[in-house]
Write an enzyme that holds these catalytic residues in place. Structure first.
Site, mmCIF file in Angstrom:
data_model
loop_
_atom_site.group_PDB
_atom_site.id
_atom_site.type_symbol
_atom_site.label_atom_id
_atom_site.label_comp_id
_atom_site.label_asym_id
_atom_site.label_seq_id
_atom_site.Cartn_x
_atom_site.Cartn_y
_atom_site.Cartn_z
ATOM 1 C CB CYS A 16 -0.273 2.489 4.124
ATOM 2 S SG CYS A 16 -1.813 1.783 3.546
ATOM 3 C CG ASP A 17 3.493 1.334 4.222
ATOM 4 O OD1 ASP A 17 3.148 1.877 5.283
ATOM 5 O OD2 ASP A 17 3.275 0.138 3.970
ATOM 6 C CB CYS B 12 -0.910 -0.028 1.225
ATOM 7 S SG CYS B 12 -1.883 1.473 1.444
#
Ligand code: NAP
Length: 308
Positions: A137-138, A134
């Site tokens: 997210c990251d 993701c």
């Protein structure tokens, strides 16, 4: 003994399910949340979350324990159960678990989805240490670093575009020589100077001790093996929504189709979070879905009771 007829059974105790539970409890609905006993949801294995408002940096585990505490404080019953089937029989909702049959006026399916694993050495060991599923997210952890994206679908290309604004270089390794992603996304990616496609190539191994250091790749046409030094590996080889327990209208990939009220093709059954068709699958969208679904259930159940 007469079996309990719940107002609402929520299948899934992730962000969508627990938020739906909190809202439902506050509407006075008699609600039961069923939590899968063995497999943790995607959120629970997220090491760092930095895009959920109100939490500058937290872990999935920490966030989930707060959601849970919040749900319990509102008097929600959470029960461990592996749900085998959700059925509508003449308007009554039947939830079949591994050891009992439960009844409700309405059901919210909030069972989530899981990224497919690539299944190569190093993938599990380096998860959260450079391996991710993701970019939303990251990606921020890879500022000015070189990363590799694996896959040729919409997720791979969408997230390669996100990464291209943060990482210094984004390689995209795809097992064929043309992308599955839609043309608009393809064109956007081809226009980016720092995105480079590596065609006809698969990753055979991800290498690193404490963090990702490099990958070993194979050209599927020539058989040639190469190494590439990268600090991040983002894997997008498909997503499995956990929707096999219920027969509803779904898209080709198995995601449940809903309207904006989270209503599905069956009256009284709702879907929320990553298991439904959505432009974004994040904690923030899952909680919003859960709240909307609970409001829809409240309207539905109130009408049902008035008609009795
Ligand atoms: P997907 O469409 O199934 O694409 C998976 C990609 O991974 C394909 O290119 C596939 O190659 C490749 N692949 C599969 N197994 C592999 C393996 N073992 N090794 C190497 N490559 C492998 O999955 P997705 O991109 O995650 O999309 C899933 C669903 O979400 C789709 O419905 C998509 O439209 C939707 N989505 C929508 C958005 C949006 O912006 N609205 C964003 C993301 C996803 P082949 O092409 O050769 O099969």
């Amino acid at each position: 003994m007469v079996a309990t007829m719940y107002d609402l059974i929520i299948v899934g105790a992730g962000p969508a399910g627990l938020t739906a539970g909190i809202y439902a409890a506050r509407y006075g609905l008699e609600t039961l949340v069923l939590e899968q006993s063995a497999v943790p949801g995607q959120i629970s294995v997220a090491n760092v979350i930095e895009n959920y408002p109100g939490f500058i940096s937290t872990s999935g585990k920490e966030l989930m324990s707060r959601f849970r505490e919040h749900a319990l404080a509102n008097g929600i019953a959470i029960k461990k159960a592996d749900v085998k089937k959700v059925e509508d029989v003449a308007g009554k909702k039947i939830v079949l678990t591994h050891d009992e049959e439960l009844y409700a006026l309405a059901v919210i399916v909030a069972t989530g989805a899981n990224p497919k694993l690539l299944g190569v050495p190093g993938e599990r060991k380096l998860l959260g240490k450079g391996v991710s599923y993701c970019a939303t997210c990251d990606a921020a952890f890879f500022a000015d670093q070189e990363v590799l994206v694996i896959g040729g679908g919409e997720s791979a290309v969408t997230d390669a575009l996100i990464l291209s604004g943060i990482a210094s270089k984004v390689y995209v390794a795809h097992r064929r020589d043309s992308l599955r992603a839609c043309k608009v996304l393809q064109q956007r990616a081809f226009m980016k100077d720092n995105i480079e496609f590596i065609w006809d190539s698969v990753v055979e191994e991800i290498i690193g001790e404490e963090a990702v250091e490099k990958v070993i790749m194979k050209n599927v046409k020539t058989g040639e093996m190469t190494e590439k030094n990268v600090e991040g590996v983002f894997i997008y080889v498909g997503i499995n929504p956990n929707t096999g327990i219920v027969e509803l209208e779904k898209n080709d990939n198995g995601f449940i189709i809903t309207n904006e009220k989270m209503e599905t093709s069956v009256k009284g059954i709702y879907a929320a979070g990553d298991c439904r068709v959505s432009p974004l699958w994040q904690v923030v969208t899952a909680v919003a879905d859960g709240a909307v679904a609970a409001i829809s259930v409240q309207e539905y159940v109130t009408d049902l009771k008035l008609m009795r």
